[in-house]
Motif scaffolding. Structure first.
Motif, PDB file in Angstrom:
ATOM      1  N   ILE A 137       0.872  -1.173   0.000  1.00  0.00           N
ATOM      2  CA  ILE A 137       0.000   0.000   0.000  1.00  0.00           C
ATOM      3  C   ILE A 137       0.909   1.224   0.000  1.00  0.00           C
ATOM      4  O   ILE A 137       1.901   1.263   0.747  1.00  0.00           O
ATOM      5  CB  ILE A 137      -0.923   0.050   1.231  1.00  0.00           C
ATOM      6  CG1 ILE A 137      -1.749  -1.233   1.346  1.00  0.00           C
ATOM      7  CG2 ILE A 137      -1.853   1.260   1.162  1.00  0.00           C
ATOM      8  CD1 ILE A 137      -2.519  -1.333   2.656  1.00  0.00           C
ATOM      9  N   THR A 138       0.584   2.222  -0.800  1.00  0.00           N
ATOM     10  CA  THR A 138       1.360   3.454  -0.821  1.00  0.00           C
ATOM     11  C   THR A 138       0.438   4.648  -0.588  1.00  0.00           C
ATOM     12  O   THR A 138      -0.619   4.767  -1.224  1.00  0.00           O
ATOM     13  CB  THR A 138       2.080   3.632  -2.177  1.00  0.00           C
ATOM     14  OG1 THR A 138       2.924   2.507  -2.406  1.00  0.00           O
ATOM     15  CG2 THR A 138       2.927   4.897  -2.168  1.00  0.00           C
ATOM     16  N   TYR A 139       0.848   5.494   0.341  1.00  0.00           N
ATOM     17  CA  TYR A 139       0.159   6.752   0.598  1.00  0.00           C
ATOM     18  C   TYR A 139       1.070   7.889   0.149  1.00  0.00           C
ATOM     19  O   TYR A 139       2.287   7.800   0.252  1.00  0.00           O
ATOM     20  CB  TYR A 139      -0.162   6.904   2.087  1.00  0.00           C
ATOM     21  CG  TYR A 139      -1.008   5.790   2.644  1.00  0.00           C
ATOM     22  CD1 TYR A 139      -2.389   5.853   2.594  1.00  0.00           C
ATOM     23  CD2 TYR A 139      -0.420   4.667   3.220  1.00  0.00           C
ATOM     24  CE1 TYR A 139      -3.173   4.818   3.106  1.00  0.00           C
ATOM     25  CE2 TYR A 139      -1.190   3.628   3.728  1.00  0.00           C
ATOM     26  CZ  TYR A 139      -2.565   3.713   3.666  1.00  0.00           C
ATOM     27  OH  TYR A 139      -3.321   2.688   4.159  1.00  0.00           O
ATOM     28  N   ARG A 140       0.485   8.971  -0.346  1.00  0.00           N
ATOM     29  CA  ARG A 140       1.302  10.114  -0.749  1.00  0.00           C
ATOM     30  C   ARG A 140       0.772  11.380  -0.089  1.00  0.00           C
ATOM     31  O   ARG A 140      -0.417  11.517   0.189  1.00  0.00           O
ATOM     32  CB  ARG A 140       1.318  10.268  -2.264  1.00  0.00           C
ATOM     33  CG  ARG A 140      -0.009  10.530  -2.925  1.00  0.00           C
ATOM     34  CD  ARG A 140       0.152  10.659  -4.442  1.00  0.00           C
ATOM     35  NE  ARG A 140      -1.134  10.715  -5.117  1.00  0.00           N
ATOM     36  CZ  ARG A 140      -1.805  11.841  -5.337  1.00  0.00           C
ATOM     37  NH1 ARG A 140      -1.313  12.999  -4.912  1.00  0.00           N
ATOM     38  NH2 ARG A 140      -2.969  11.813  -5.960  1.00  0.00           N
ATOM     39  N   ARG A 141       1.712  12.262   0.169  1.00  0.00           N
ATOM     40  CA  ARG A 141       1.352  13.534   0.794  1.00  0.00           C
ATOM     41  C   ARG A 141       0.507  14.356  -0.169  1.00  0.00           C
ATOM     42  O   ARG A 141       0.816  14.471  -1.348  1.00  0.00           O
ATOM     43  CB  ARG A 141       2.622  14.284   1.191  1.00  0.00           C
ATOM     44  CG  ARG A 141       2.393  15.476   2.076  1.00  0.00           C
ATOM     45  CD  ARG A 141       3.577  15.699   3.024  1.00  0.00           C
ATOM     46  NE  ARG A 141       4.854  15.567   2.354  1.00  0.00           N
ATOM     47  CZ  ARG A 141       5.495  16.560   1.738  1.00  0.00           C
ATOM     48  NH1 ARG A 141       4.939  17.761   1.695  1.00  0.00           N
ATOM     49  NH2 ARG A 141       6.668  16.374   1.183  1.00  0.00           N
ATOM     50  N   ASN A 142      -0.566  14.911   0.357  1.00  0.00           N
ATOM     51  CA  ASN A 142      -1.469  15.718  -0.444  1.00  0.00           C
ATOM     52  C   ASN A 142      -0.868  17.117  -0.610  1.00  0.00           C
ATOM     53  O   ASN A 142      -0.775  17.867   0.362  1.00  0.00           O
ATOM     54  CB  ASN A 142      -2.834  15.806   0.236  1.00  0.00           C
ATOM     55  CG  ASN A 142      -3.862  16.572  -0.578  1.00  0.00           C
ATOM     56  OD1 ASN A 142      -3.560  17.086  -1.655  1.00  0.00           O
ATOM     57  ND2 ASN A 142      -5.080  16.677  -0.050  1.00  0.00           N
ATOM     58  N   PRO A 143      -0.457  17.502  -1.824  1.00  0.00           N
ATOM     59  CA  PRO A 143       0.161  18.826  -2.000  1.00  0.00           C
ATOM     60  C   PRO A 143      -0.819  19.960  -1.720  1.00  0.00           C
ATOM     61  O   PRO A 143      -0.395  21.092  -1.448  1.00  0.00           O
ATOM     62  CB  PRO A 143       0.603  18.812  -3.467  1.00  0.00           C
ATOM     63  CG  PRO A 143      -0.286  17.812  -4.127  1.00  0.00           C
ATOM     64  CD  PRO A 143      -0.559  16.763  -3.097  1.00  0.00           C
ATOM     65  N   ASP A 144      -2.110  19.661  -1.771  1.00  0.00           N
ATOM     66  CA  ASP A 144      -3.128  20.685  -1.531  1.00  0.00           C
ATOM     67  C   ASP A 144      -3.748  20.551  -0.138  1.00  0.00           C
ATOM     68  O   ASP A 144      -4.861  21.051   0.098  1.00  0.00           O
ATOM     69  CB  ASP A 144      -4.227  20.577  -2.594  1.00  0.00           C
ATOM     70  CG  ASP A 144      -3.691  20.762  -4.000  1.00  0.00           C
ATOM     71  OD1 ASP A 144      -2.839  21.652  -4.196  1.00  0.00           O
ATOM     72  OD2 ASP A 144      -4.097  19.999  -4.905  1.00  0.00           O
ATOM     73  N   TYR A 145      -3.039  19.893   0.754  1.00  0.00           N
ATOM     74  CA  TYR A 145      -3.572  19.702   2.102  1.00  0.00           C
ATOM     75  C   TYR A 145      -3.921  21.055   2.719  1.00  0.00           C
ATOM     76  O   TYR A 145      -3.095  21.964   2.778  1.00  0.00           O
ATOM     77  CB  TYR A 145      -2.551  18.968   2.961  1.00  0.00           C
ATOM     78  CG  TYR A 145      -2.913  18.844   4.419  1.00  0.00           C
ATOM     79  CD1 TYR A 145      -4.144  18.341   4.819  1.00  0.00           C
ATOM     80  CD2 TYR A 145      -2.008  19.236   5.415  1.00  0.00           C
ATOM     81  CE1 TYR A 145      -4.482  18.221   6.166  1.00  0.00           C
ATOM     82  CE2 TYR A 145      -2.324  19.108   6.758  1.00  0.00           C
ATOM     83  CZ  TYR A 145      -3.561  18.612   7.128  1.00  0.00           C
ATOM     84  OH  TYR A 145      -3.881  18.500   8.454  1.00  0.00           O
ATOM     85  N   TRP A 146      -5.134  21.161   3.191  1.00  0.00           N
ATOM     86  CA  TRP A 146      -5.647  22.433   3.698  1.00  0.00           C
ATOM     87  C   TRP A 146      -4.875  22.944   4.910  1.00  0.00           C
ATOM     88  O   TRP A 146      -4.828  24.159   5.164  1.00  0.00           O
ATOM     89  CB  TRP A 146      -7.130  22.285   4.067  1.00  0.00           C
ATOM     90  CG  TRP A 146      -7.309  21.390   5.282  1.00  0.00           C
ATOM     91  CD1 TRP A 146      -7.471  20.051   5.291  1.00  0.00           C
ATOM     92  CD2 TRP A 146      -7.268  21.806   6.648  1.00  0.00           C
ATOM     93  NE1 TRP A 146      -7.540  19.571   6.574  1.00  0.00           N
ATOM     94  CE2 TRP A 146      -7.417  20.630   7.423  1.00  0.00           C
ATOM     95  CE3 TRP A 146      -7.120  23.027   7.294  1.00  0.00           C
ATOM     96  CZ2 TRP A 146      -7.419  20.668   8.825  1.00  0.00           C
ATOM     97  CZ3 TRP A 146      -7.122  23.070   8.681  1.00  0.00           C
ATOM     98  CH2 TRP A 146      -7.277  21.892   9.433  1.00  0.00           C
TER      99      TRP A 146
END
Length: 647
Positions: free
Chosen positions: A262-271
């Protein structure tokens, strides 16, 4: 805002009354003789804050720049990777069936921050303090009869849609309808209503005549889901599925391969990127989890760099397994990080729903068959200490014979308290010979206890009761566990068999193990409770009677009126001293109940990682924080790849 919502604000928010029509209200109250001083007193007792703790003490001021233990200038980028055992067949962490993927709950946030997305404490240097995350402030009266959360503006889910107070209320109702029964029932009894007063304001009202403990933090810790997504898809919270709802957290699901990774990625638009508490945190671009069938295969993969961070739980491996070339060259770092919390109450837990295990004498006899000293020396390389308390090493650990305030509390409970609790020292782990697995002295004691309980050895060497039933213990464990744990279970079973007990280990696949654990289909199981250093209504879920028949948090199924009463006393304690007295009594009584055979613990967290990570020099008390506030060292990673040591 609707008229009902407006009325609610006026009833429960004195500040709104003041800002709306203070002069007219005061005249009206005077004219009819209503006690306006009471309203003024309520206003004076209102608390408006940027975070919450039960006694109101917060370590961080409203304008704090970042958590003290982080590196606020930590670089961002790179990948963190670790392993997980067994399999997964769902990406819905709230399903009642199947095996959810690791960290599948990491995408969802709550009103108050009570931990990082991957399970680390936050803040990690303070206990029982919860700071606003989705909310900007919260307000509540000193009575804690209700709470209003004021949400931040501009919060969005990962699909770009706004998160509002209506999503908060929807999530609360969804958990009550489709969440784990034990949790949902606990919430239902404590929270009367949840109401969105407008798009950015939500109010919870709590049941009267119950402890105010863990009410505000309970609703503040609830995961928030997208109402629009659930209504559009028709998905259920309790179903096993690979399709996920959007979350508002700093990471989002990138990809998965069933039972592989499983791969998670950082959300560049994280509020929330610009929030002070986010500085120096969530530094990795991606988080990758590699799945392996068992610990042996996972360790071999770590040696080759298939994943790069390993939390080691196998004492034998820690003692002699890290002699491979990458360690010798210094490409792999080994580190022992001090643990600042009491050890997790792990052990061989009895299923009290099984009739033959309801006699304390039987449970004591079985406990005597476990030889910690021999196990520690022969199988764990002397690296472990023995645990016995649920708050070991803290001010809450019960010691000796009860005296002073603790004795007075126990005596006040009358016939609920067995006489020996008042007159005998707090139960500690028995001692055994380190020279041989079978400690004859302990086995003789166990034999006498079993005979007194009506379990007698026959001519065939097997114990039976008066009805001719065999004393049988079935002990399932997951095949994905470590070889060391399997060896420990086998030696424990050997001693049980020496007592004439028909004891059997059952090595089963992880999915079957998960189902049997959920269904409480076992006599004994290697599992854990939680250590406590404060009180809370969660103690009822874990140790209380209210959900003992089905709670996943109470694997023994303990249901004791005495335990219930002591938890209640701790919840209404008017001072920290009274609370601590009750919790010491709780520790004493839980140990007396013998719901588990306590095993081992280490006062350090063992981690090994390829030399591509860095962290601040000092660790906070409550977390090692690898996934939360460590960072990727690009220069070291480039050097290892250039040398061919790491792919």
């Amino acid at each position: 805002m609707t008229s009902d919502a407006q009325a609610s604000v006026l009833r429960h928010n004195p500040a709104a009354v003041l800002s709306g029509c203070l002069a007219g209200a005061a005249l009206a109250l005077a004219a009819v003789g209503v006690a306006s001083p009471a309203q003024g007193q309520e206003l004076a007792s209102m608390i408006n804050a940027h975070g919450y703790s039960f006694y109101g003490d917060l370590s961080y001021a409203p304008d704090f720049p970042h958590y003290r233990y982080v590196n606020p200038d930590a670089p961002q980028g790179g990948e963190y990777s670790e392993w997980a055992p067994g399999t997964f067949d769902s990406m819905n962490p709230f399903t009642r069936r199947g095996r959810p993927g690791r960290y599948s709950s990491s995408m969802y946030e709550s009103l108050l921050e009570m931990g990082g997305p991957f399970g680390d404490s936050a803040p990690a240097d303070a206990y029982g303090e919860y700071y606003c995350l989705l909310c900007e402030t919260l307000e509540y009266p000193e009575s804690k009869d209700w709470v209003i959360f004021h949400l931040r503006e501009g919060i969005t889910f990962s699909d770009g849609t706004p998160l509002t107070a209506h999503d908060v209320v929807f999530s609360h109702d969804l958990i009550l309808e489709q969440g784990l029964p034990s949790y949902a029932e606990a919430v239902r009894q404590r929270v009367i209503s949840a109401e969105a007063l407008d798009d950015l304001t939500v109010r919870f009202e709590f049941a009267p005549d119950i402890s105010r403990r863990n009410l505000i933090d309970q609703v503040g810790y609830q995961s928030i889901f997208s109402q629009a997504w659930y209504e559009e898809t028709g998905a259920r919270l309790d179903e096993s599925r690979l399709e996920i709802s959007p979350g508002s957290g700093p990471y989002m699901l990138d990809s998965y391969e069933i039972n592989r990774r499983i791969t998670y990625r950082r959300n560049p638009d994280y509020w929330g990127n610009d929030l002070p508490q986010m500085r120096g945190r969530h530094n990795f671009d991606t988080i990758r989890v590699e799945y392996f069938g068992d610990d042996a295969a996972a360790f071999e993969a770590f040696k080759t760099g298939e994943y790069t961070f390993r939390a080691e739980g196998n004492s034998r491996q820690w003692a002699i397994g890290y002699d491979f070339p990458a360690v010798t060259r210094g490409d792999v770092v080994r580190e022992e990080i001090p643990v600042g919390t009491p050890p997790t109450p792990t052990g061989f837990i009895f299923n009290l729903g099984q009739e033959h295990l309801q006699d304390r004498r039987v449970r004591e006899a079985i406990s005597l068959a476990y030889n910690f000293e021999w196990t520690n020396q022969q199988l764990q390389y002397g690296l472990m200490a023995q645990r016995y308390s649920y708050s070991q090493g803290t001010r809450l650990e019960a010691q000796g014979v009860p005296e002073g305030d603790e004795l007075a509390l126990l005596e006040s409970l009358g016939d609920l308290v067995p006489a020996e609790i008042l007159t005998e020292p707090a139960l500690t782990a028995h001692s055994s010979s380190a020279e041989r697995l079978r400690d004859r002295r302990n086995l003789r004691r166990a034999n006498r206890l079993l005979e007194a309980a009506g379990w007698v050895v026959g001519d065939d060497g097997v114990r039976r009761n008066a009805e001719g039933e065999v004393l049988r213990i079935e002990f399932p464990f997951a095949s994905s566990g470590s070889a060391t744990l399997e060896a420990i279970l086998e030696t424990f079973v050997q001693n049980l068999q020496a007592l004439g007990i028909d004891a059997q280990n059952q090595r089963i696949d992880p999915a079957q193990y998960t189902e049997r654990r959920r269904d409480r289909d076992y006599d004994m199981i290697f599992d854990q409770y939680v250590a406590f250093i404060d009180t809370g209504t969660g103690l009822h879920q874990r140790f209380g009677s209210e959900a003992a028949e089905y709670s996943l948090f109470n694997p023994a199924g303990l249901a004791s009126p005495l335990v219930d009463r002591i938890i209640d006393i701790s919840l209404v304690a008017e001072s920290p001293e009274e609370r601590d007295t009750a919790l010491r009594a709780l520790d004493r009584v839980l140990r007396w109940e013998r719901i588990m055979v306590p095993v081992w613990f280490s006062d350090s967290e063992w981690v090994a990682y390829w030399d591509i990570y860095d962290h601040p020099e000092e660790f906070p008390q409550f977390s090692s924080g690898a996934m939360d506030w460590w960072w990727f060292d690009q220069e070291s990673a480039d050097a290892l790849r250039a040398s061919g040591a790491l792919r």
